[in-house]
Design a protein around this motif. Structure first.
Motif, PDB file in Angstrom:
ATOM      1  N   TYR A  84      -3.859  20.610  -8.712  1.00 15.07           N
ATOM      2  CA  TYR A  84      -4.571  19.587  -7.952  1.00 15.07           C
ATOM      3  C   TYR A  84      -5.990  19.424  -8.492  1.00 15.07           C
ATOM      4  CZ  TYR A  84      -6.589  17.612  -3.593  1.00 15.07           C
ATOM      5  OH  TYR A  84      -7.233  16.847  -2.655  1.00 15.07           O
ATOM      6  N   VAL A 135      -0.990  14.748  -0.401  1.00 13.90           N
ATOM      7  CA  VAL A 135       0.233  14.836   0.403  1.00 13.90           C
ATOM      8  C   VAL A 135       0.732  16.282   0.460  1.00 13.90           C
ATOM      9  CG1 VAL A 135       2.627  14.075   0.588  1.00 13.90           C
ATOM     10  CG2 VAL A 135       0.848  12.452  -0.109  1.00 13.90           C
ATOM     11  N   ALA A 136       0.750  16.963  -0.685  1.00 15.50           N
ATOM     12  CA  ALA A 136       1.249  18.335  -0.727  1.00 15.50           C
ATOM     13  C   ALA A 136       0.383  19.264   0.111  1.00 15.50           C
ATOM     14  CB  ALA A 136       1.297  18.826  -2.175  1.00 15.50           C
ATOM     15  N   TRP A 176      -2.516   9.006  -9.246  1.00 12.25           N
ATOM     16  CA  TRP A 176      -1.302   9.303  -8.472  1.00 12.25           C
ATOM     17  C   TRP A 176      -1.035  10.799  -8.411  1.00 12.25           C
ATOM     18  CZ3 TRP A 176       0.910   6.794  -4.862  1.00 12.25           C
ATOM     19  CH2 TRP A 176       0.865   5.407  -4.835  1.00 12.25           C
ATOM     20  N   LEU A 177      -1.415  11.529  -9.463  1.00 12.83           N
ATOM     21  CA  LEU A 177      -1.299  12.992  -9.397  1.00 12.83           C
ATOM     22  C   LEU A 177      -2.236  13.557  -8.327  1.00 12.83           C
ATOM     23  CD1 LEU A 177      -1.162  13.908 -13.205  1.00 12.83           C
ATOM     24  CD2 LEU A 177       0.733  13.930 -11.561  1.00 12.83           C
ATOM     25  N   THR A 178      -3.421  12.996  -8.232  1.00 15.50           N
ATOM     26  CA  THR A 178      -4.355  13.419  -7.191  1.00 15.50           C
ATOM     27  C   THR A 178      -3.821  13.070  -5.811  1.00 15.50           C
ATOM     28  OG1 THR A 178      -6.192  13.072  -8.738  1.00 15.50           O
ATOM     29  CG2 THR A 178      -6.744  13.239  -6.400  1.00 15.50           C
ATOM     30  N   TYR A 201      -0.734  12.888  -4.958  1.00 14.45           N
ATOM     31  CA  TYR A 201       0.302  13.878  -4.659  1.00 14.45           C
ATOM     32  C   TYR A 201      -0.313  15.160  -4.113  1.00 14.45           C
ATOM     33  CZ  TYR A 201       3.819  17.484  -5.389  1.00 14.45           C
ATOM     34  OH  TYR A 201       4.670  18.542  -5.215  1.00 14.45           O
TER      35      TYR A 201
END
Length: 449
Positions: A256, A310-311, A303-305, A307
């Motif tokens: 993250y 959300v995680a 979009w990785l950030t 995610y």
């Protein structure tokens, strides 16, 4: 397939590259925008120096930190600046190893951004020590008194992480610029410039053996730099992971933080690339396709950030830990919820404009998105760092009473001067695009045509 023809005009000559890139610092135009940028950066640097003097005279009590919010703007700004520096190495080193020629128009800007951002970040661990004159106590130097550093302390991690990243960044930047220093030496008219650039060029003669050794050394430093991005960015996530506060114990933190660091760095690279493109008239060197690629990388890392957001929320409720749920609810609906929702709006909402190719290739739109991302990533760091401290294990210690002081804010705002003044001087004295690599890419493209 070589992608150079898609990014640079096929008719572009070596002479045009030399005139636009190498001759710029030698015949620097009396540019009003550059002077205003330097003046503003000097004003911010003065504000930073005044804030540092007040801090050293009166102590860290001039900041708004309290109990339980012991970590605030100092660590927050450190993490924000250090994260920004990661994309420069990623763009330059990783894309060099992948042999993506479009990096050649952006790598020098990215590398300089990395160097300045790491310097800004490195000042914060020194200042928040309270007695920065004894910073060397965090290093494993020979000590006759037997006072060795505590390696379980994050302060020692800061020393090794920043020092390693700074040295690799300097080596990578300088090594890549040696052929351009030689070009400046050969085209300079004033004796002082010839001597200065000649010393920096280290006897470069454009010999085939020089190029062979240069390519090998350049790639060797790149091989060292790429894993360092993940090690340093993932490493400082353990500053939180190894703490006792709820809200800091997520296994998603290392990837993250890496994604968030690269994300914010891409934003600043895009902003600086658009500014230099406008300032120097480099429409043929930093083309709309370059901006399009930066926007795509910005969208992917964003979009990785997202995610990670959300995680982090999912794991807080899935774990069944009531303290984790309290912190997550405070992030979503507590007094500091503004930081979470502003981070989501800037890092996820505004970013969706980049799905449209026309907007990706618009310098103004890309600059606006980049500024929004930088603001959003700062808010994300605030949300991750401050909110859990207001909701620790003892409800009797819960507080909403953290307010940054003037000197806390001024130190952060002034740090932009620490970044801006050297960057403006680099623009004045150094070629901001790797001319030799652009020429090599053009030659390869023409041989393959």
């Amino acid at each position: 397939m070589n992608d150079t023809p898609h990014f640079l005009p096929a008719t572009m000559s070596h002479r045009a590259v030399t005139e636009q890139v190498i001759d710029l610092p030698l015949r620097f135009p009396p540019c009003r925008a550059w002077r205003l940028s330097l003046a503003l950066s000097c004003a911010l640097l003065t504000l930073f120096l005044v804030s540092v003097i007040v801090l050293l005279v009166k102590g860290v009590g001039v900041w708004g930190n309290n109990i339980p919010v012991a970590w605030a703007f100092d660590i927050l700004s450190y993490m924000w600046w250090l994260g920004i520096g990661h994309a420069g190495t990623f763009i330059s080193a990783l894309l060099l190893l992948l042999e993506r020629p479009w990096r050649n128009s952006l790598n020098r800007v990215a590398e300089l951004m990395t160097l300045m951002a790491v310097c800004c970040a490195g000042l914060y661990p020194l200042l928040h020590l309270g007695r920065p004159g004894y910073f060397f106590w965090t290093a494993p130097y020979p000590s006759t008194t037997g006072l060795w550093p505590q390696f379980r302390s994050p302060t020692s991690w800061d020393f090794f992480a920043i020092l390693a990243y700074l040295l690799v960044s300097i080596a990578f930047l300088y090594l890549g610029a040696i052929p351009d220093f030689a070009a400046l030496r050969d085209r300079a008219r004033h004796r002082m410039a010839q001597v200065g650039y000649g010393l920096l060029a280290m006897g470069w003669r454009y010999d085939a053996a020089h190029f062979q050794h240069w390519h090998s050394a350049y790639r060797f430093i790149a091989v060292l730099a790429v894993p360092l991005v993940f090690a340093v960015s993932g490493g400082y996530s353990f500053l939180l992971d190894l703490g006792t506060m709820p809200g800091w114990h997520s296994t998603v933190f290392p990837p993250y933080f890496v994604a968030g660091a690269v994300f914010s760095g891409f934003a600043l690279v895009a902003l600086l690339a658009c500014a230099l493109r406008q300032f120097a008239g480099w429409d043929q060197l930093i083309t709309l396709r370059h901006l399009d690629m930066l926007a795509r990388l910005l969208l992917a890392s964003g979009w990785l950030t997202a995610y990670g957001y959300v995680a982090d929320i999912f794991m807080a409720f899935y774990s069944g830990d009531p303290d984790e749920r309290v912190v997550t609810l405070a992030r979503l609906a507590g007094p500091t919820a503004w930081s979470f929702w502003l981070a989501v709006a800037c890092n996820v909402g505004v970013l969706q404009a980049l799905w449209w190719p026309k907007l990706r290739r618009s310098p103004r739109i890309l600059c606006c998105v980049a500024v929004a991302v930088l603001i959003g990533m700062w808010c994300e760091r605030f949300m991750l760092l401050v909110t859990p401290q207001t909701r620790d294990f003892m409800p009797s210690a819960w507080t909403d009473a953290y307010f940054p002081s003037f000197w806390e804010v001024s130190l952060f705002v002034g740090s932009f001067g620490v970044f801006g003044v050297p960057f403006c001087l680099f623009v004045r004295l150094l070629p901001m695009i790797s001319a030799v690599e652009v020429k090599q890419a053009l030659d390869r493209a023409r041989r393959q045509a």
